[in-house]
Design a protein around this motif. Structure first.
Motif, PDB file in Angstrom:
ATOM      1  N   SER A  15       7.726  11.117   8.109  1.00 18.86           N
ATOM      2  CA  SER A  15       6.630  10.959   7.498  1.00 18.86           C
ATOM      3  C   SER A  15       5.603  10.871   8.473  1.00 18.86           C
ATOM      4  CB  SER A  15       6.794   9.648   6.556  1.00 18.86           C
ATOM      5  OG  SER A  15       5.793   9.660   5.815  1.00 18.86           O
ATOM      6  N   LYS A  48       7.395  10.726   0.703  1.00 17.04           N
ATOM      7  CA  LYS A  48       6.868  11.771   1.409  1.00 17.04           C
ATOM      8  C   LYS A  48       7.768  13.076   1.012  1.00 17.04           C
ATOM      9  CE  LYS A  48       4.433  13.779   4.655  1.00 17.04           C
ATOM     10  NZ  LYS A  48       2.974  13.507   4.555  1.00 17.04           N
ATOM     11  N   LYS A 106       0.907  -1.109  -0.063  1.00 18.70           N
ATOM     12  CA  LYS A 106      -0.051   0.187   0.160  1.00 18.70           C
ATOM     13  C   LYS A 106       0.855   1.232  -0.068  1.00 18.70           C
ATOM     14  CE  LYS A 106      -3.839   1.995   2.525  1.00 18.70           C
ATOM     15  NZ  LYS A 106      -3.653   3.189   2.611  1.00 18.70           N
ATOM     16  N   LEU A 118      10.166   5.369   2.017  1.00 22.52           N
ATOM     17  CA  LEU A 118       8.943   6.274   2.833  1.00 22.52           C
ATOM     18  C   LEU A 118       9.488   7.591   2.900  1.00 22.52           C
ATOM     19  CD1 LEU A 118       6.612   6.085   4.686  1.00 22.52           C
ATOM     20  CD2 LEU A 118       8.145   6.121   6.609  1.00 22.52           C
ATOM     21  N   CYS A 161       5.309   5.269  -4.991  1.00 21.73           N
ATOM     22  CA  CYS A 161       6.462   5.587  -4.067  1.00 21.73           C
ATOM     23  C   CYS A 161       7.426   5.858  -5.015  1.00 21.73           C
ATOM     24  CB  CYS A 161       6.513   4.433  -3.282  1.00 21.73           C
ATOM     25  SG  CYS A 161       5.256   4.336  -2.043  1.00 21.73           S
ATOM     26  N   PRO A 181       1.794   4.889   1.010  1.00 30.51           N
ATOM     27  CA  PRO A 181       1.782   5.805   2.158  1.00 30.51           C
ATOM     28  C   PRO A 181       1.003   7.141   1.471  1.00 30.51           C
ATOM     29  CG  PRO A 181       4.184   5.372   1.987  1.00 30.51           C
ATOM     30  CD  PRO A 181       3.476   5.042   0.529  1.00 30.51           C
ATOM     31  N   ASP A 182       0.109   7.728   2.885  1.00 29.74           N
ATOM     32  CA  ASP A 182      -0.656   8.821   2.503  1.00 29.74           C
ATOM     33  C   ASP A 182      -1.753   8.408   1.600  1.00 29.74           C
ATOM     34  OD1 ASP A 182       0.624  10.822   4.529  1.00 29.74           O
ATOM     35  OD2 ASP A 182       2.305  10.522   3.201  1.00 29.74           O
ATOM     36  N   ASP A 183      -2.020   7.299   1.201  1.00 30.55           N
ATOM     37  CA  ASP A 183      -2.916   6.949   0.257  1.00 30.55           C
ATOM     38  C   ASP A 183      -2.713   7.557  -1.149  1.00 30.55           C
ATOM     39  OD1 ASP A 183      -4.895   5.543   1.899  1.00 30.55           O
ATOM     40  OD2 ASP A 183      -5.665   7.218   2.700  1.00 30.55           O
ATOM     41  N   ASN A 201       2.281  11.864   8.703  1.00 31.36           N
ATOM     42  CA  ASN A 201       0.911  11.412   8.433  1.00 31.36           C
ATOM     43  C   ASN A 201       0.977  10.037   8.121  1.00 31.36           C
ATOM     44  OD1 ASN A 201       1.760  14.122   7.470  1.00 31.36           O
ATOM     45  ND2 ASN A 201      -0.333  14.427   6.965  1.00 31.36           N
ATOM     46  N   SER A 202       2.130   9.115   7.748  1.00 34.59           N
ATOM     47  CA  SER A 202       1.903   8.101   7.297  1.00 34.59           C
ATOM     48  C   SER A 202       3.376   7.419   7.684  1.00 34.59           C
ATOM     49  CB  SER A 202       1.634   7.847   5.859  1.00 34.59           C
ATOM     50  OG  SER A 202       1.332   6.475   5.661  1.00 34.59           O
TER      51      SER A 202
END
Length: 481
Positions: A322, A140, A39, A136, A47, A41-43, A324-325
């Motif tokens: 990061s 971000k 998945k 990650l 990446c 990050p942050d919807d 938020n996520s």
């Protein structure tokens, strides 16, 4: 950067207990593992892959010192024969990976390891650590850089990072993703990341007056003078004294005030007021820098909703952690095992559909539109498959035969995304410089449609399977269920 520490024991303990069992069974059997994530990050829609250089460093130096073996012996869980084996172990397998800086997507192998089972198992934690963290932070950072729309973003997060390595390697990842530089000096020394910074509020408080502090700094750094103007009052004191120092010292001596920084308050309101005062003083070239709990959403709002007059952003905790996520869910799963000279596919089944793995030793292909040069989809194929671009190409949803897309013949090109890093334990990959990775990442991101890059409800990018791989997966699911 060559890590001077021996990190070979940076592994989950069960990797060692499993390896003792493998040693007793058949330590030489070859296996294939895929490292992937499930998945964004942050919807988000994609990446930015990072951390490969640290993987190379770890694998190249995999060995156990005498004190490591002594420690393991003290646990009374391993045989002397196994400890002797560990004392001489080196990585002898193959590793293929996607180049750093590449935009990547869920469920596709970022790294493929084929090696004797103990070697493949022991590197698991280190590979995940290196790639989960830097991917990650790079991802971000790219979102924040995208939100800034060409305005410089500086990584200011060292003091909020989770530890030394998180700060140092986080700065590296941020620079790959497009940040202009970092406040983390060590990253400048080790990686060549541009280092940036001016002053803290304590510097201004250490002088009798704000004007005195600004003047001393201006005389010390007349060619690169940026002043922090919110220690006492941004509008009534800070910007007034900054302009006064520019007029009293910098301009009469042939210099210009480079910038002012605001670190608190209403950024939009203050930046507009400060811009007006600077322009009225004939200082249209003086830049306004802001910091203080920024992220991509705040930056987007400042620019588009509030018309802030900001030239660059300093971003700290929300980038380097990061915030938020804060977790990148990379996993490392066995997908094949070699037996009697044959590669036998393996599958992990779960009631959660997203946790069902794609079996077998696979290639990852990026399908590019021949006319536009934009990415259409990524396609997983079994290793022996060859794509003929003169024929229509049908790609299938990872779980459903009825969901498919046909790409007409001669309208597309194919790129093999996994490149050899180690062959038979030998490094065969020329590591690019950080600047080369950064330029490559910018170029690759330009091939991804804007709809996939948007922050809210991004278009899903296809990561599909060939018919042969889908058939294998469905047959294995039927067999084990």
């Amino acid at each position: 950067m060559k890590d001077k520490r021996n990190l070979s024991l940076v592994m989950d303990f069960y990797e060692l207990t499993m390896s003792q069992c493998y040693f007793n069974d058949n330590k030489d059997k070859e296996v294939v593992f895929d490292l992937f994530y499930r998945k964004n990050p942050d919807d988000g829609g994609y990446c930015v892959f990072a951390g490969l250089e640290q993987v190379v460093d770890y694998v190249s130096n995999l060995h156990f010192e005498k004190e490591d073996i002594d420690y393991l012996r003290s646990l009374n869980q391993f045989s002397e024969e196994f400890l002797e084996y560990l004392s001489i172990i080196r990585f002898t397998g193959d590793i293929y990976a996607i180049p750093e800086g590449t935009p990547v997507f869920p469920h596709e192998p970022l790294v493929r390891v084929k090696a004797p089972i103990i070697e493949a198992q022991l590197v698991e934690t280190a590979l995940l650590l290196a790639i989960n963290h830097q991917t990650l932070i790079a991802t971000k950072s790219r979102r924040i850089v995208q939100a800034s729309e060409g305005r410089a973003v500086m990584e200011f997060g060292a003091r909020r990072a989770h530890n030394f390595d998180a700060a140092i390697l986080g700065a590296r990842a941020a620079y790959i993703a497009g940040c202009a530089g970092s406040a983390t000096t060590y990253s400048g020394k080790e990686f060549g990341v541009p280092v940036l910074g001016t002053m803290a509020h304590s510097f201004i408080q250490s002088f009798d007056t704000e004007y005195d502090a600004f003047m001393y700094y201006a005389k010390t750094y007349p060619d690169a003078c940026t002043l922090l103007i919110d220690t006492y009052s941004t509008l009534k004191s800070g910007i007034v004294n900054a302009i006064k120092v520019a007029k009293d010292y910098l301009e009469p001596n042939g210099y210009r005030l480079k910038g002012v920084r605001i670190d608190s308050g209403d950024m939009a309101y203050l930046s507009k007021k400060v811009r007006k005062m600077l322009d009225e003083a004939g200082m249209e070239d003086c830049k306004i820098v802001v910091s203080n709990s920024l992220d991509e959403y705040v930056i987007e709002s400042l620019i588009h909703q509030q018309g802030a007059k900001i030239d660059s952003f300093g971003v700290g905790e929300n980038l380097i952690c990061s915030k938020n996520s804060p977790v990148f869910g990379g996993v490392y799963k066995m997908v094949a095992i070699e037996k009697d000279g044959q590669v036998i596919p393996k599958i992990k089944i779960s009631d959660n559909v997203e946790k069902v793995t794609n079996p077998g030793m696979k290639n990852l292909n990026r399908i590019m539109d021949k006319e536009t040069g934009m990415a259409i989809a990524d396609l997983l194929t079994l290793e022996d498959e060859v794509i003929d671009t003169t024929q229509d190409l049908t790609i299938y949803h990872p779980m459903s035969r009825w969901k498919y897309k046909v790409i007409p013949a001669n309208t597309y090109t194919v790129r093999d995304m996994l490149v050899p890093i180690f062959k038979d334990g030998k490094l065969v990959y020329d590591l690019p410089t950080l600047e080369e990775i950064r330029a490559y990442s910018e170029k690759e991101l330009a091939t991804i449609w804007d709809e996939i890059k948007r922050f809210v409800y991004p278009q899903e990018y296809y990561v599909d399977l060939s018919e042969k791989l889908l058939n294998l997966k469905l047959e294995m699911l039927k067999k084990y269920k």
